[in-house]
Design an enzyme around this catalytic site. Structure first.
Site, PDB file in Angstrom:
ATOM      1  N   GLU A 216       0.831  -1.209   0.000  1.00 17.30           N
ATOM      2  CA  GLU A 216       0.000   0.000   0.000  1.00 17.30           C
ATOM      3  C   GLU A 216       0.866   1.261   0.000  1.00 17.30           C
ATOM      4  OE1 GLU A 216      -2.200  -3.152   2.511  1.00 17.30           O
ATOM      5  OE2 GLU A 216      -0.136  -2.488   2.209  1.00 17.30           O
ATOM      6  N   GLY A 271       5.440  -1.822  14.567  1.00 15.29           N
ATOM      7  CA  GLY A 271       4.811  -0.670  13.914  1.00 15.29           C
ATOM      8  C   GLY A 271       3.826   0.065  14.791  1.00 15.29           C
ATOM      9  N   ARG A 272       3.020  -0.671  15.549  1.00 21.67           N
ATOM     10  CA  ARG A 272       1.993  -0.029  16.374  1.00 21.67           C
ATOM     11  C   ARG A 272       2.560   0.636  17.620  1.00 21.67           C
ATOM     12  NH1 ARG A 272       1.659  -5.378  16.122  1.00 21.67           N
ATOM     13  NH2 ARG A 272       1.682  -6.689  17.979  1.00 21.67           N
TER      14      ARG A 272
END
Length: 554
Positions: A216, A271-272
């Site tokens: 993405e 990532g979070r």
């Protein structure tokens, strides 16, 4: 190796909680408040400018003691120290978990695989400072010599949700000469809608991808690159308009980004949990490094609190234990996070990933299937609009949904007539959820409205509220960077506490991999020409949908 799945439910600490729940589950909170005039003082904690009130929960002192004993039996103290010390507690990927190192304020070294991670983090922040300063001051000039006016963060997941949430939450602290934009969706409408009002020569893009291969992110980044070159057809100018956060130096250089504008990530940051790192570059640009350092400072204070405070005074531990209490003993399948501060409107979406990607697991650390519930469904919305949307279910629905309410006691711009109205709604909602309204109260109310006995009898059941619905309330003086850093860290550690007790790995996310793998395979098929082969390799539903798409696509 921690306890097996079977041993968790057979632990004496677990059985003590089962018995305690059976003995207290029908006790109404209103009765507890009536019996204990000091209940608020007993079950509320202040940390800096944040007040955490958990008195409106279906608990007593014994509940907290028993939950604390369960946490200790599940080795929570040892696991906390293992995380802060850089041990590889992400066992499926053999990685340390060190988002806490990103906000460390001390001077001690922390060696992981022979590298001082504290020194590396500080060095990277020093590299970022000149870039932020130049952009904010207008000294970073684009291809035509004009200063940057718009910054577009291109990422997905943690490299999108965290920076976007922070930038929205701290909007009053942001530079007025810069417009911040965030692109994550692979649907071209988002990148197209963003670009159509921008000028190539005054726009800076931040490409956030650890591998520089995320589908993405790279599709959107290449669309932005093509858009830029269509207006300024000179690849040497890309370096003035694209920077990156990535570990793939070669791919970023090939894209056209200069090495001094490529900032790193580390394997020991998921990532979070990455908003504290260079992934927060868009936030640093928006609010300035001084404010970003205050964000880190607030998180660091919570880290110290989490490490050192006894559990009955430890906010993140209590948050986690209360979640265990409702999830595993009251069978509550969902929780709601309800900020009443407008600028926190993206906070629930951010926490959805933080919580559900972390603890949405059904396999324990020793590879066994759980026979107990783990991570809950997390949802939320701004409080006031939410009252007119889904609060009906919270008050009278068949599902028990514990809630967290968050609100600033004053607006950053000063007091206003809105604030009292806002606070009245918050206080009323949590009181109503706790108190409820019994049949006698309803009857008196309807008699005062001059209804007949028959009307009262027919209407009363619909107006009765059982109450006894739990809530936590977070009140803070102001939504500033330091306070927000503290709030985020509290939720991070809450998630960790619950993962430890459930004996799951809160720091991997294998569940998202299969969809990625199949999407890559299907994309190749859609771009090919052998329709028969494409359809034969899937189930009939997927094949039918592929055929329908291919026959209708433009």
């Amino acid at each position: 190796m921690k306890q097996s799945v079977q041993s968790l439910k057979s632990m004496p600490e677990w059985h003590a909680l089962v018995e305690h729940h059976q003995a207290t589950r029908d006790v109404h909170m209103l009765e507890q408040f009536n019996l204990d005039e000091n209940r608020f003082d007993r079950f509320s904690i202040s940390l800096d400018s944040i007040l955490f009130d958990y008195s409106k929960n279906r608990i007593d002192q014994t509940t907290i003691e028993l939950l604390s004993k369960l946490a200790i039996a599940c080795k929570l103290p040892e696991q906390i120290m293992a995380m802060f010390n850089g041990e590889k507690i992400n066992t499926t990927e053999q990685r340390a978990v060190l988002h806490t190192a990103l906000r460390y304020q001390g001077t001690a070294a922390l060696m992981v695989d022979g590298v001082d991670v504290h020194a590396e983090v500080k060095n990277e922040l020093q590299r970022i400072k000149p870039l932020c300063s130049k952009i904010r001051s207008g000294n970073w000039l684009g291809a035509t010599g004009k200063p940057i006016t718009d910054v577009v963060n291109i990422g997905i997941g943690g490299s999108h949700l965290g920076p976007q949430m922070l930038t929205e939450a701290l909007k009053p602290f942001a530079a007025k000469n810069l417009n911040m934009h965030f692109v994550a969706n692979i649907d071209e409408n988002q990148i197209d809608d963003t670009l159509q009002n921008l000028n190539a020569d005054t726009t800076l893009f931040i490409v956030c991808s650890k591998t520089f291969t995320t589908q993405e992110t790279m599709l959107n980044a290449n669309t932005a690159r093509d858009w830029f070159l269509a207006q300024i057809p000179d690849e040497t100018q890309l370096a003035k308009h694209f920077v990156a956060v990535s570990t793939n130096l070669e791919a970023a250089l090939s894209f056209g980004i200069e090495p001094q504008n490529i900032f790193t990530m580390w394997d020991w940051v998921g990532g979070r949990y990455s908003l504290w790192s260079a992934i927060g570059l868009s936030v640093m640009i928006a609010i300035g490094m001084g404010n970003f350092e205050q964000l880190l400072s607030g998180a660091y204070e919570v880290d110290q609190h989490f490490k050192t405070e006894p559990y009955e005074k430890n906010i993140p531990v209590l948050m986690g234990l209360l979640g265990i209490w409702y999830n595993n003993f009251y069978n509550a399948e969902a929780i709601a996070v309800l900020p009443y501060s407008q600028h926190l409107h993206r906070f629930p979406a951010y926490l959805q990933q933080a919580d559900m990607e972390s603890n949405g697991k059904s396999i324990t650390l020793d590879g066994q299937s759980t026979d107990y519930s783990t991570g809950p469904i997390l949802f939320g919305e701004l409080g006031n609009p939410g009252q007119h949307a889904f609060y009906q279910l919270l008050h009278q629905g068949t599902k028990l949904v514990p809630i967290d309410v968050l609100v600033s006691l004053s607006n950053i711009s000063g007091e206003s007539k809105h604030q009292d109205a806002l606070m009245s709604n918050i206080l009323a909602q949590t009181e109503a959820l706790m108190r409820g309204k019994n049949k006698q109260e309803v009857k008196v109310e309807l008699q005062a409205a001059n209804l007949t006995e028959q009307q009262i009898e027919e209407l009363s059941p619909h107006k009765v509220f059982e109450g006894n619905r739990p809530s936590n309330t977070f009140l803070f003086d102001q939504l500033d960077p330091k306070t927000l850093g503290s709030l985020i860290a509290m939720y991070e550690h809450k998630i960790f506490v619950q993962g430890v007790i459930w004996n799951i790995n809160s720091f991997d996310q294998w569940g998202v991999e299969l969809g990625k793998q199949l999407a890559t395979k299907i994309l190749v098929e859609l771009e090919g020409s052998n329709t028969a082969l494409t359809q034969s390799s899937h189930d009939s539903s997927t094949s039918g949908l592929i055929a329908h798409y291919m026959s209708h696509r433009k």
